[in-house]
Design an enzyme around this catalytic site. Sequence first.
Site, PDB file in Angstrom:
ATOM      1  N   LYS A 163      11.157  21.027  63.264  1.00 17.24           N
ATOM      2  CA  LYS A 163      12.069  19.931  63.584  1.00 17.24           C
ATOM      3  C   LYS A 163      13.430  20.531  63.922  1.00 17.24           C
ATOM      4  O   LYS A 163      13.736  21.644  63.517  1.00 17.24           O
ATOM      5  CB  LYS A 163      12.183  18.964  62.400  1.00 17.24           C
ATOM      6  N   HIS A 166      19.378  20.080  62.676  1.00 19.00           N
ATOM      7  CA  HIS A 166      20.325  19.041  63.101  1.00 19.00           C
ATOM      8  C   HIS A 166      21.664  19.152  62.379  1.00 19.00           C
ATOM      9  O   HIS A 166      21.903  20.054  61.574  1.00 19.00           O
ATOM     10  CB  HIS A 166      19.705  17.645  62.939  1.00 19.00           C
ATOM     11  N   HIS A 169      21.859  19.630  58.609  1.00 25.41           N
ATOM     12  CA  HIS A 169      21.574  20.992  58.159  1.00 25.41           C
ATOM     13  C   HIS A 169      22.766  21.904  58.431  1.00 25.41           C
ATOM     14  O   HIS A 169      23.049  22.815  57.652  1.00 25.41           O
ATOM     15  CB  HIS A 169      20.326  21.542  58.863  1.00 25.41           C
TER      16      HIS A 169
END
Length: 644
Positions: A163, A166, A169
Amino acid sequence: MEDLISSLSKLGISHMSPYPNASPESNPVDVYRSHITDHLATITGVDATIIYPALQWTQTLEKGDMVLPVPALRIKGKKPAELAAEVAEKFPESPLVEKPTAAGTFLQFFFKPEALSKLLLPLILRTQTRYGLNPKHGLKDASDPSKGPKRILIEFSSPNIAKPFHAGHLRSTIIGGFLANLYEGAGWDVIRMNYLGDWGTQFGLLALAWEMFGSEEKLLENPIGHLYDIYVEINQLHGPEHDQVKEMKKRGEDTSEVYEKSWAKKAHGYFKRMEDGDEDVLALWRKFRDLSIERYKQTYARLNIHYDYYSGESQVSPESMEAAMKALQEKGLLEDSAGALILDLEKYNKKLGKCRVKKADGTTLYLTRDLGAATERYERFHFDKMIYVVAMQQDLHLAQLFKILELMGREDVADRCEHVNFGMVSGMSTRKGTVKFLDDILKDVGEKMHEVMKVNEDKYAQVENPDQVADILGITSVMVQDMTGKRCAHCVCHLSPLLTHPFERINNYEFNMDRMTSFEGDTGPYLQYAHARLCSITRKAAIARESLATADLSLLMDSPHAILLIRSLAQWPDVFTNTLKTLEPVTILVYLFKMTHMLSSSYDHLNIVRSEPDVARARMALYECARQVLNNGMKLLGLSPVER
């Protein structure tokens, strides 16, 4: 300590009382605290242990270098304002401080600048990178250093494999890296852990995607990007089914027939094989995980981030999860719900709600794995504190985790846990579209920074490695903008901001590339420019650093700009200590911006090149100390100071 005693002796000070938490050998302001406390105790008759902690450092030097709220003395029978005036009048002449000023119910203390310069500047020149840090804070027992340091485990960043890395994070990475540096500077034994999202039903879906769309060549070239791409492709098939089931459930319809033929069932079956130890599927999973970690390490290195352990949900042993379930079962806390196990936390706090800890088919959940992970970490590392640096969206989850640990009889773990949360970033996109990965963000900001640098052709021509410098400035701009606003209220132990603080204090911020890459205003590039300018002054002055220790610092006393800067540099150790309480990087940034603004206004008044040699040496000693403090602060924030 011998250097300090010698310096004080030259100033006519033969005695300095020791106080708890005082570090006069590394923090000159503690010398003044001790000195002022001794005099106030004699004047007022108040116990010195009451006076010492009541003396506060000031954020604005116009109000003094230290201030005492007179009501804190707990003297009855006199109005605080009258008492302040009386104490100010009785305060004796001192070689360290001016007579205090009574300002309402406060006493303001101004340090004598020449004495301060003689205590402070040699200390900074001698201790260099250690100035401001205080390893005593991390000792298990300050009175007995042989007992060693306290240990802290900080879990931060924690991206999900396959994933996008983003904005959440990114914030966790920046804040967590800063906290690790902070506690290390305070003498704690710091363990940095990255707890990857590397387990769960989504990996079943990813494995199916690999079978259909995977490319070995693309995987080796860009593991994170390729896994994300095929995950998006499989979700285009899985998504409509998921939405259909969701709508059917809303209407109360039976979804079993749809589920039996769905991608979700196939993914769940694949994950069940992982949990059951099927070596074929685990080999593929390990390959995805290992390649992703190697790519993450490269990105983290650019942010001056490193980890002691790359853990993850997959690393939690079945035994520790079963032990947690057994403890909850034995205490009668689990309820059966159609074969699944749930725990009702509403009876302890309505906001905690009910949570599922095990699925009907026996597979684990995120919460189950976190319970096992927390106890495993404590048994392995025996930490004194564990911090989870996780976005505010996980407030409820972590509040539930801490409460369940407590209920299952692990207060020894729960009481050591702390959640440091933060708001989110909006508007984070490159000029080419929406950002998916951190590397895209850093590349785009670096390019923008390069454009900004080229505007000043003369200065650009002096930069030896413009691409590298642009990259560092770009990273600095992102990190400083992220840290400039207060992240939020943080919660301690088993309490959550969700339960104890209003959401208004959770600060979101807008990702603004034009603002963050500017050399004007309180930005990352401005700090880098300030450091580079000090390095340039050092090069042009060509004064040997060794000679600065014997500079005649009295030659600085005719300049209000020099005196103000010296007073500011003296505050740095207290800023560091205060940051340990706030856990806010903005505490340090506010100080650094104020100090660099003082620097900017002093250059015209404290010229070196056109000064007499002795004056030039004294001024160079001051500038070198300012550069050292700026460098120390920037590195504590995780930045890489540039020299050109």
